[in-house]
Scaffold this active site. Structure first.
Site, PDB file in Angstrom:
ATOM      1  N   SER A  44       1.321  -5.791   2.671  1.00  0.00           N
ATOM      2  CA  SER A  44       2.706  -5.897   3.127  1.00  0.00           C
ATOM      3  C   SER A  44       3.518  -6.876   2.277  1.00  0.00           C
ATOM      4  O   SER A  44       4.640  -7.229   2.637  1.00  0.00           O
ATOM      5  CB  SER A  44       2.725  -6.349   4.593  1.00  0.00           C
ATOM      6  OG  SER A  44       1.956  -7.532   4.761  1.00  0.00           O
ATOM      7  N   GLU A  83      -0.088  -0.373  15.149  1.00  0.00           N
ATOM      8  CA  GLU A  83      -0.925   0.797  14.861  1.00  0.00           C
ATOM      9  C   GLU A  83      -1.858   1.108  16.023  1.00  0.00           C
ATOM     10  O   GLU A  83      -2.026   2.261  16.409  1.00  0.00           O
ATOM     11  CB  GLU A  83      -1.755   0.563  13.588  1.00  0.00           C
ATOM     12  CG  GLU A  83      -2.597   1.774  13.215  1.00  0.00           C
ATOM     13  CD  GLU A  83      -3.622   1.503  12.120  1.00  0.00           C
ATOM     14  OE1 GLU A  83      -4.728   2.081  12.197  1.00  0.00           O
ATOM     15  OE2 GLU A  83      -3.329   0.730  11.199  1.00  0.00           O
ATOM     16  N   SER A  97       0.904 -10.598   9.452  1.00  0.00           N
ATOM     17  CA  SER A  97       0.117  -9.503   8.879  1.00  0.00           C
ATOM     18  C   SER A  97      -1.376  -9.696   9.148  1.00  0.00           C
ATOM     19  O   SER A  97      -1.981 -10.654   8.685  1.00  0.00           O
ATOM     20  CB  SER A  97       0.358  -9.433   7.369  1.00  0.00           C
ATOM     21  OG  SER A  97      -0.577  -8.573   6.755  1.00  0.00           O
ATOM     22  N   CYS A 103       0.861  -1.181   0.000  1.00  0.00           N
ATOM     23  CA  CYS A 103       0.000   0.000   0.000  1.00  0.00           C
ATOM     24  C   CYS A 103       0.903   1.239   0.000  1.00  0.00           C
ATOM     25  O   CYS A 103       2.128   1.141   0.162  1.00  0.00           O
ATOM     26  CB  CYS A 103      -0.929   0.002   1.211  1.00  0.00           C
ATOM     27  SG  CYS A 103      -0.052   0.099   2.797  1.00  0.00           S
ATOM     28  N   THR A 121      -6.961   1.146  10.727  1.00  0.00           N
ATOM     29  CA  THR A 121      -7.159   1.439   9.300  1.00  0.00           C
ATOM     30  C   THR A 121      -7.340   0.205   8.425  1.00  0.00           C
ATOM     31  O   THR A 121      -7.879   0.310   7.325  1.00  0.00           O
ATOM     32  CB  THR A 121      -5.976   2.261   8.744  1.00  0.00           C
ATOM     33  OG1 THR A 121      -4.769   1.531   8.949  1.00  0.00           O
ATOM     34  CG2 THR A 121      -5.888   3.613   9.434  1.00  0.00           C
ATOM     35  N   HIS A 135      -1.413  -4.693  18.359  1.00  0.00           N
ATOM     36  CA  HIS A 135      -0.920  -4.338  17.024  1.00  0.00           C
ATOM     37  C   HIS A 135      -0.240  -2.963  17.101  1.00  0.00           C
ATOM     38  O   HIS A 135      -0.695  -2.075  17.808  1.00  0.00           O
ATOM     39  CB  HIS A 135      -2.085  -4.294  16.035  1.00  0.00           C
ATOM     40  CG  HIS A 135      -1.674  -4.122  14.609  1.00  0.00           C
ATOM     41  ND1 HIS A 135      -1.322  -2.885  14.080  1.00  0.00           N
ATOM     42  CD2 HIS A 135      -1.538  -5.000  13.583  1.00  0.00           C
ATOM     43  CE1 HIS A 135      -1.006  -3.035  12.805  1.00  0.00           C
ATOM     44  NE2 HIS A 135      -1.124  -4.316  12.480  1.00  0.00           N
ATOM     45  N   HIS A 140       3.035   2.065  10.606  1.00  0.00           N
ATOM     46  CA  HIS A 140       2.007   1.844  11.636  1.00  0.00           C
ATOM     47  C   HIS A 140       1.855   3.003  12.621  1.00  0.00           C
ATOM     48  O   HIS A 140       0.811   3.147  13.251  1.00  0.00           O
ATOM     49  CB  HIS A 140       2.347   0.589  12.461  1.00  0.00           C
ATOM     50  CG  HIS A 140       2.423  -0.661  11.663  1.00  0.00           C
ATOM     51  ND1 HIS A 140       3.621  -1.224  11.277  1.00  0.00           N
ATOM     52  CD2 HIS A 140       1.463  -1.465  11.171  1.00  0.00           C
ATOM     53  CE1 HIS A 140       3.383  -2.326  10.591  1.00  0.00           C
ATOM     54  NE2 HIS A 140       2.082  -2.499  10.496  1.00  0.00           N
ATOM     55  N   ASN A 173      -3.736  -7.689   8.093  1.00  0.00           N
ATOM     56  CA  ASN A 173      -4.372  -7.415   6.811  1.00  0.00           C
ATOM     57  C   ASN A 173      -4.304  -8.652   5.910  1.00  0.00           C
ATOM     58  O   ASN A 173      -5.268  -9.005   5.238  1.00  0.00           O
ATOM     59  CB  ASN A 173      -3.668  -6.210   6.175  1.00  0.00           C
ATOM     60  CG  ASN A 173      -3.842  -6.134   4.675  1.00  0.00           C
ATOM     61  OD1 ASN A 173      -2.918  -6.435   3.932  1.00  0.00           O
ATOM     62  ND2 ASN A 173      -5.016  -5.754   4.241  1.00  0.00           N
ATOM     63  N   CYS A 198       2.313   6.353   8.157  1.00  0.00           N
ATOM     64  CA  CYS A 198       1.379   6.525   7.043  1.00  0.00           C
ATOM     65  C   CYS A 198       0.512   7.771   7.284  1.00  0.00           C
ATOM     66  O   CYS A 198       0.007   7.967   8.395  1.00  0.00           O
ATOM     67  CB  CYS A 198       0.487   5.289   6.932  1.00  0.00           C
ATOM     68  SG  CYS A 198      -0.860   5.481   5.757  1.00  0.00           S
TER      69      CYS A 198
END
Length: 288
Positions: A268, A129, A224, A13, A165, A127, A75, A226, A97
């Site tokens: 990622s 983030e 990950s 991303c 996110t 996590h 993150h 995500n 980000c």
């Protein structure tokens, strides 16, 4: 002949791409560069950058580091990390980000003006983030990991709901609906859709991609979150889907009776790694 397609929508991303670019720019200067935590949840990319000189450190190790240069990954980090860096004369290369940074600022502003309300974050406990987001509230925010957790909130008090996110949009909407139906008449509820669309839009795209192939190889680090969500979506649409971290996990028995293979990955997952998997399969097919 088996056809292999790499999903054009998979791969880094924007936030991860920027973090890696910043790391490589610093490494080209020939100076020692540390990264606080894995720069990306992909062991192969971490290894590649380590070979270029990027040293991954923990928060514990950061406390004993002085007069150095440290990169903060996409993150994001809580305020105490910046305070420690200042104290230890550490130069920060901030690759947080922009989407995460904007979310951090929103949560901090909300906390500073509504200290008596429940600030709730839909996200994965522990996590990176989420730790950065909770840090904006002096660690007072409530984390809910899934729909079931929402039932533990105090519906007699005001609730402000945010999301990590990279979480599922569908589950976020289920949580919103539940709170709306249970919040007391005397309390207020506001939700803020803070899910990154670059990530959220990958769900329908990857489902469509998975449906078009006989076999899906989902390339992603198992750390990950995500990647976990996207892989489960592939598996739901196409049961003949396998998650792999590198080429050595490919089982050529999976290729039996297969005419098309789709290779995709997480936000990622580097493009070069998906290409490596494709080339590994093609080399095997040529040898057969």
């Amino acid at each position: 002949m088996i056809q292999i397609e790499i999903d054009s929508g998979s791969g880094f991303c924007f936030g991860v791409t920027t973090a890696i670019q910043k790391a490589q720019e610093e490494l080209e200067k020939g100076e020692t560069l540390y990264c606080l935590g894995d720069i990306v949840h992909n062991g192969m990319e971490v290894k590649r950058l380590h070979e270029q000189g990027l040293e991954t450190i923990t928060h514990q190790e950061l406390q004993n580091l002085h007069n150095a240069k440290v990169l903060l990954r996409a993150h994001g980090e809580p305020p105490e990390t910046y305070a420690l860096a200042k104290k230890n004369n550490i130069e920060i290369i901030d690759a947080t980000c922009p989407v995460v940074l904007a979310l951090q600022r929103r949560i901090k502003k909300q906390f500073d003006t509504h200290q008596d309300a429940q600030i709730v974050i839909f996200g994965k406990n522990g996590h990176a983030e989420v730790l950065g987001l909770v840090g904006q509230t002096q660690n007072k925010a409530i984390i809910i990991e899934n729909f079931e957790d929402v039932k533990q909130l105090d519906f007699s008090r005001d609730i402000y709901l945010y999301s990590q996110t990279t979480k599922s949009l569908d589950e976020f909407h289920r949580i919103i609906s539940y709170i709306q139906n249970h919040i007391a008449a005397t309390a207020s509820f506001r939700s803020f859709d803070t899910i990154c669309r670059q990530v959220a839009n990958r769900m329908p795209n990857i489902a469509n991609f998975a449906s078009k192939h006989d076999l899906i190889l989902f390339v992603s680090g198992r750390k990950s979150s995500n990647g976990r969500v996207l892989y489960m979506e592939c598996k739901r649409v196409n049961p003949n889907s396998y998650q792999i971290e590198d080429v050595d996990e490919i089982d050529f028995n999976w290729l039996q009776g297969v005419q098309t293979i789709g290779i995709c990955g997480a936000t990622s997952t580097p493009k070069w790694l998906m290409e490596k998997c494709r080339d590994h399969i093609l080399a095997h097919l040529q040898d057969c």
